[in-house]
Write a protein that holds these residues in place. Structure first.
Motif, PDB file in Angstrom:
ATOM      1  N   THR A 171       0.851  -1.196   0.000  1.00 34.30           N
ATOM      2  CA  THR A 171       0.000   0.000   0.000  1.00 34.30           C
ATOM      3  C   THR A 171       0.885   1.242   0.000  1.00 34.30           C
ATOM      4  O   THR A 171       2.036   1.165   0.427  1.00 34.30           O
ATOM      5  CB  THR A 171      -0.894   0.057   1.257  1.00 34.30           C
ATOM      6  N   GLN A 192      -9.939   7.284   1.988  1.00 38.19           N
ATOM      7  CA  GLN A 192      -9.199   6.440   2.916  1.00 38.19           C
ATOM      8  C   GLN A 192      -7.739   6.827   2.882  1.00 38.19           C
ATOM      9  O   GLN A 192      -7.304   7.562   2.006  1.00 38.19           O
ATOM     10  CB  GLN A 192      -9.410   4.982   2.598  1.00 38.19           C
ATOM     11  N   CYS A 193      -6.971   6.324   3.856  1.00 39.91           N
ATOM     12  CA  CYS A 193      -5.604   6.821   3.998  1.00 39.91           C
ATOM     13  C   CYS A 193      -4.590   5.988   3.243  1.00 39.91           C
ATOM     14  O   CYS A 193      -3.454   6.406   3.078  1.00 39.91           O
ATOM     15  CB  CYS A 193      -5.245   6.940   5.476  1.00 39.91           C
ATOM     16  N   LEU A 194      -4.969   4.802   2.770  1.00 41.95           N
ATOM     17  CA  LEU A 194      -4.028   3.955   2.043  1.00 41.95           C
ATOM     18  C   LEU A 194      -4.578   3.551   0.674  1.00 41.95           C
ATOM     19  O   LEU A 194      -5.775   3.327   0.513  1.00 41.95           O
ATOM     20  CB  LEU A 194      -3.731   2.684   2.842  1.00 41.95           C
ATOM     21  N   PRO A 204      -4.030   0.595  -2.160  1.00 41.49           N
ATOM     22  CA  PRO A 204      -3.335  -0.653  -2.493  1.00 41.49           C
ATOM     23  C   PRO A 204      -2.746  -0.572  -3.904  1.00 41.49           C
ATOM     24  O   PRO A 204      -3.371  -0.009  -4.800  1.00 41.49           O
ATOM     25  CB  PRO A 204      -4.438  -1.713  -2.405  1.00 41.49           C
TER      26      PRO A 204
END
Ligand SMILES: Cc1cc2nc3c(=O)[nH]c(=O)nc-3n(C[C@H](O)[C@H](O)[C@H](O)COP(=O)(O)OP(=O)(O)OC[C@H]3O[C@@H](n4cnc5c(N)ncnc54)[C@H](O)[C@@H]3O)c2cc1C
Ligand code: SF4
Lengths: 416, 122
Positions: free
Chosen positions: B53, B61-63, B65
């Motif tokens: 990620t 969202q913070c990440l 993939p």
């Protein structure tokens, strides 16, 4: 009260595929408890999905994205952050979310696609204190891959299920040290390819016939005691060893999420822990279908999608005309077979029926045979069959029409 | 040189023995062609798809993939993951977007594996 033809409960790969298929012929509503669609796929960032359907190795999020894009273009009514609380045999559904509050939905047909949940410590009974730092593999996966939080630095993994193996690699890549994977059985419960790619590649030791016998630590895990077990799975005291760690991951298996199915007394299969279904993926309650991990835990998402489409198609069909049940052929799990899905064939006037099952013991040079009474109607040879790997066989129209008995039995035999 | 590898091309997981004498490579234990190819590749130059990620700003969202478009040398997987942990990108992102070009000279691009919408500013 809202009305729809088909309501799908759960927006994982099973629910998405079922909803899309049903929407070709009927009005569909899809209810999902989480903020986003995709079920567990968004957190499964590794590759290995879709080899069968897309002929390439996709990651979980990519596989989900493909179906989510299609859902967005469809006229399916999607409600996320909506939890289904109750269902009844008249297909009334009670669900809740923060905008609509409690809502009632009247459907003609329901598709259950709630997936599965992880077994937890209470179900496997590791004695000791209850400090922080104990997670199921799926929770750890969510923390690392979605929330960006590392659950620990020195890790012990109990159980060798696929989720645990994949997390062993993930932890290592993120800079944590995985001390080892401990499996109580004499063989790994996950797929061989995951043992190779996730453990061997990174030199992570796999200790078979070992278990965790106690957990040390008051506030936070400080370490675990691991022990070898003998043939009867009893810990051998002299082999006890203490391993310092700050995190214990439980990868001890998955079970279908069937709280809702139990509310309406759907007939359950003791072995799969899911509802029994027929070739249309219909449960014992007419008009209520089930698909995906809520029926039995699949290895491959591709098979989830394929069977979910069967459920979707038949749910939409059910809305138009209720099919008559002409007969009931029981599909019986015979020698060396753990379970078979579907468990019942109600109508064999079909082009084909695919049966999914698992063996109980590993066998080399195996022969899978299907018996109609005493008569063998199908045979498939396999070089090796193993419990972690689901097997499927497809019976052709010719085989199906020739059946005479109301019991179909599958055996796995040895050819030598 | 002698080596044992486990084929991961199908669920059977054959144990394959590879012997290398000069330029000659002999393979035993595989049950199909795929296994032979895998085993030779695996002893010569083992490769894997990288998945991890990266941080994403301004997204729902913070990440994000990501994965390598093609396989990269196995030994470089960890290094690439570390390299990718240093970068940050901005939402919105579409599944398949380029995130990092030719990572560590492997010839493989890193691409996003999902959409991340940006959070609407109020
Ligand atoms: C770690 C891991 C690795 C895997 N690796 C692979 C792999 O490499 N290749 C592969 O092909 N497959 C893999 N799989 C398997 C695959 O991901 C599953 O087979 C598939 O996700 C099952 O789909 P599902 O829709 O049945 O369940 P889920 O994905 O679990 O979805 C069920 C959904 O139902 C929702 N729900 C449940 N109850 C309610 C309720 N009461 N109201 C509303 N919504 C509800 C849940 O929130 C969830 O979103 C892996 C699985 C895991 C866990
Ligand atoms: S050699 Fe062939 S049969 Fe054996 S594991 Fe590899 S792909 Fe499967």
């Amino acid at each position: 009260m809202m009305k729809t033809d088909v309501t799908v409960i759960g927006g994982g790969p099973a629910g998405l595929a079922a909803a899309l298929k049903a929407a070709e012929k009927a009005d569909v509503m899809l209810l999902e408890r989480n903020k986003e669609l995709g079920g567990i796929l968004p957190q499964c960032i590794h590759d290995g999905f879709g080899n069968f359907i897309f002929k390439k190795m996709l990651t979980g999020p990519e596989y989900a994205q493909h179906y989510i894009d299609k859902i967005k273009k469809s006229n399916i009514k999607v409600k996320t952050e909506t939890t289904v609380l109750e269902i009844d045999t008249n297909k009334n559904i009670i669900a809740t979310n923060s905008i609509d509050g409690i809502m009632e939905i009247q459907a003609e047909s329901i598709i259950l696609a709630m997936g599965c949940r992880e077994r937890t410590r209470s179900q496997i009974l590791v004695p000791g204190t209850r400090p922080a730092g104990i997670y199921t593999a799926g929770t750890a996966q969510r923390l690392i891959n979605i929330d960006g939080v590392m659950p620990g630095e020195k890790i012990v993994i109990l159980g060798s299920g696929d989720v645990g193996l994949i997390m062993a690699r993930r932890f290592t890549l993120e800079g944590a040290k995985v001390e080892g994977v401990y499996e109580i059985m004499p063989r790994p419960s996950g797929l061989t390819r995951n043992v190779v790619q996730c453990l061997d590649d990174y030199g992570i030791p796999l200790h078979l016939s070992h278990t965790v016998t106690s957990i040390k630590g008051k506030k936070r895990v400080e370490g675990v005691t691991v022990t070898k077990v003998d043939e009867s799975m009893k810990p051998v005291k002299e082999t006890e060893m203490f391993i310092p760690c700050d995190c214990l991951i439980l990868a001890v298996g998955l079970i279908p999420e069937n709280e809702l199915s139990k509310q309406i007394n759907i007939i359950m299969d003791e072995r799969t822990k899911g509802a029994t279904v027929n070739e249309r993926m219909e449960t014992s309650v007419p008009g209520i279908f089930a698909c995906g991990n809520v029926v039995h835990v699949y290895d491959l998402v591709d098979d989830v999608t394929i069977t979910a489409e069967i459920a979707g198609k038949n749910a939409a069909q059910y809305v138009k005309e209720k099919p008559e049940t002409t007969e009931e052929i029981q599909v019986v799990a015979g020698d060396n077979i753990g379970y078979v899905v579907p468990q019942i064939i109600n109508n064999r006037d079909l082009d084909s029926v695919t049966l999914y099952f698992r063996v109980q013991r590993e066998k080399k040079d195996a022969s899978i045979v299907v018996l109609d009474g005493k008569k063998q109607v199908f045979e498939k040879k396999e070089r090796i069959v193993k419990p972690p790997e689901m097997i499927k066989i497809t019976l052709s129209k010719k085989t199906l029409t020739a059946l005479t008995k109301n019991e179909l039995r599958i055996d796995v035999r040895c050819r030598k | 040189m002698n080596d044992d590898v486990t084929c991961i091309s199908c669920p059977l997981g054959c144990r394959i023995h590879v012997e290398k004498k000069g330029d000659r490579i002999t393979v035993v234990g595989h049950m199909c062609k795929k296994g032979e190819e895998y085993a030779i590749q695996e002893v010569k130059d083992p490769r894997r798809v990288l998945t991890t990620t990266v941080k994403i700003e301004g997204g729902r969202q913070c990440l994000l993939p990501v994965r390598s478009e093609k396989q990269i040398p196995k030994d470089l997987v960890k290094k690439c993951v570390i390299e990718l942990s240093k970068i940050g990108i901005k939402a919105p992102i579409k599944c398949g977007d380029l995130v990092y070009k030719n990572i560590l000279e492997t010839g493989a691009n890193i691409i996003a594996t999902r959409d991340v919408e940006s959070v609407e500013k109020k």
